[in-house]
Design a protein around this motif. Sequence first.
Motif, short mmCIF file in Angstrom:
data_model
loop_
_atom_site.label_atom_id
_atom_site.label_comp_id
_atom_site.label_asym_id
_atom_site.label_seq_id
_atom_site.Cartn_x
_atom_site.Cartn_y
_atom_site.Cartn_z
N GLY A 33 0.83 -1.20 0.00
CA GLY A 33 0.00 0.00 0.00
C GLY A 33 0.86 1.24 0.00
O GLY A 33 2.06 1.20 0.27
N GLU A 34 0.24 2.37 -0.33
CA GLU A 34 0.95 3.64 -0.30
C GLU A 34 1.27 4.05 1.13
O GLU A 34 0.77 3.47 2.09
N SER A 35 2.08 5.10 1.27
CA SER A 35 2.33 5.67 2.59
C SER A 35 1.00 6.15 3.17
O SER A 35 0.20 6.79 2.49
N LYS B 124 -0.14 0.00 6.70
CA LYS B 124 0.60 -1.26 6.71
C LYS B 124 1.67 -1.32 7.80
O LYS B 124 1.83 -2.36 8.44
N SER B 125 2.40 -0.23 8.03
CA SER B 125 3.43 -0.26 9.08
C SER B 125 2.80 -0.26 10.46
O SER B 125 3.33 -0.89 11.40
N THR B 126 1.68 0.42 10.63
CA THR B 126 0.95 0.37 11.90
C THR B 126 0.52 -1.06 12.19
O THR B 126 0.62 -1.54 13.33
N LEU B 127 0.04 -1.75 11.16
CA LEU B 127 -0.35 -3.15 11.32
C LEU B 127 0.85 -3.98 11.78
O LEU B 127 0.74 -4.81 12.68
N ALA B 128 2.02 -3.76 11.16
CA ALA B 128 3.23 -4.52 11.52
C ALA B 128 3.62 -4.29 12.97
O ALA B 128 3.95 -5.23 13.70
N MET B 129 3.59 -3.04 13.42
CA MET B 129 3.97 -2.73 14.80
C MET B 129 2.97 -3.30 15.79
O MET B 129 3.33 -3.70 16.91
N ALA B 130 1.71 -3.38 15.38
CA ALA B 130 0.68 -3.92 16.28
C ALA B 130 0.90 -5.39 16.56
O ALA B 130 0.52 -5.89 17.64
N LEU B 131 1.51 -6.11 15.63
CA LEU B 131 1.66 -7.56 15.79
C LEU B 131 2.50 -7.92 17.02
O LEU B 131 2.32 -9.00 17.59
N LEU B 132 3.42 -7.04 17.43
CA LEU B 132 4.23 -7.30 18.62
C LEU B 132 4.02 -6.23 19.69
O LEU B 132 4.87 -6.02 20.54
N ARG B 133 2.90 -5.54 19.60
CA ARG B 133 2.55 -4.49 20.58
C ARG B 133 3.67 -3.46 20.72
O ARG B 133 4.09 -3.13 21.82
N LEU B 134 4.10 -2.94 19.59
CA LEU B 134 5.16 -1.93 19.57
C LEU B 134 4.62 -0.54 19.26
O LEU B 134 5.39 0.36 18.95
N LEU B 135 3.32 -0.35 19.36
CA LEU B 135 2.71 0.93 19.07
C LEU B 135 2.84 1.88 20.26
O LEU B 135 3.00 1.44 21.41
N PRO B 136 2.80 3.19 20.02
CA PRO B 136 2.87 4.15 21.13
C PRO B 136 1.66 4.07 22.04
O PRO B 136 0.62 3.47 21.69
N ARG B 137 1.74 4.73 23.17
CA ARG B 137 0.68 4.63 24.17
C ARG B 137 -0.61 5.29 23.72
O ARG B 137 -1.68 4.99 24.26
N ASP B 138 -0.53 6.22 22.77
CA ASP B 138 -1.75 6.90 22.33
C ASP B 138 -2.54 6.08 21.31
O ASP B 138 -3.53 6.55 20.76
N ALA B 139 -2.09 4.84 21.05
CA ALA B 139 -2.80 3.97 20.10
C ALA B 139 -3.79 3.09 20.84
O ALA B 139 -3.46 2.47 21.86
N ARG B 140 -5.01 3.03 20.33
CA ARG B 140 -6.03 2.13 20.88
C ARG B 140 -6.23 0.99 19.89
O ARG B 140 -6.55 1.23 18.72
N VAL B 141 -6.04 -0.24 20.36
CA VAL B 141 -6.07 -1.41 19.48
C VAL B 141 -7.28 -2.27 19.83
O VAL B 141 -7.54 -2.56 21.00
N GLY B 142 -8.01 -2.67 18.79
CA GLY B 142 -9.17 -3.54 18.98
C GLY B 142 -9.05 -4.79 18.14
O GLY B 142 -8.19 -4.91 17.26
N GLY B 143 -9.94 -5.74 18.37
CA GLY B 143 -9.88 -7.01 17.66
C GLY B 143 -8.96 -8.00 18.36
O GLY B 143 -8.70 -7.89 19.56
N ARG B 144 -8.45 -8.96 17.59
CA ARG B 144 -7.57 -9.97 18.16
C ARG B 144 -6.37 -10.22 17.24
O ARG B 144 -6.49 -10.14 16.01
#
Length: 324
Positions: free
Chosen positions: A40-42, A46-66
Amino acid sequence: MTLLELDDLSVTYRIASGEVPAVRGVSLKLDSGAALGVAGESGSGKSTLAMALLRLLPRDARVGGRILLDGEDILTMKWGRMRAVRWAEASIVFQGAQHGLNPVRRIGDQIAEPLLVHNLAKPDQAGKRVAELLEQVGLPTWRARSYPHELSGGQRQRVMIAMALACKPRLIIADEPTTALDVMVQAQVLTLIKELIAEQNISLVMISHDLSVLADVCDQLAVMYAGRVVEHGPSREVFHEAKHPYTGALAAAFPTVGDPVSRLAPKGLGGDPPDPMDLPTGCSFHPRCPVALEECASLDVELWPAGDSRTAACVHVRAKEEAS
């Protein structure tokens, strides 16, 4: 056997002016030993998805699903369990090796660190494993004594791959691992990744804006736009016979080697990706779509069957399938 499963994954960033939906309802599966490409484009998520896989997102990120890794939800893991998973069960190769390596520590010490943290080697034994890893990624063992600034960009990227392999994980996440490299070095690193995956039966999630790279390395390809997957299927089929107009535009943006027409008059995609805080109604792609219909401005089509093992979120695909 399914190793990784994303079930309705969503990621929203909280900022002063409101909330930014970066990933919206993504569901994907990855089997053991398989490779999944995410394109996908910038700004597509896609990179947010990659960081979510190992819970490497910043604290201001709210993650849902599984996010299920071998059936265990990463999002509900306790911190101690999460630390045990990182590097040992799933590891990551970051986009910029120059920023991913500590400039004041020798390469060998950095490769050995995950081994020592996870008690997979004693300090006097780690050097042997480091030498093995350097040889696996095509670097001489004496490079263990080097500092990052003494290596080229391609060599630093090989060090990042060695670190990712150190604890023999079952899953590797590669976030645009060749973006900063020239074409020749990029080809070498991609060949290395393919060989290591085949030899060690490792599963791979690879993020890139380059569909041709993903089609060459990965079995399956998911194309993201405005935080959603708009097409998914076998990588070569998606690349060569796109079902979604956005995928087709991304594939057409690459010139054909030896074809002066495609070089002098490259095809592409006009306009810019939408602002995540002000997404268009209906299909998010319709303002840029060359084949948009009037209904696309109000009808938001979910992923629809588009042939054998393929899906696409497009009203044209749905119309063809309903007609057949």
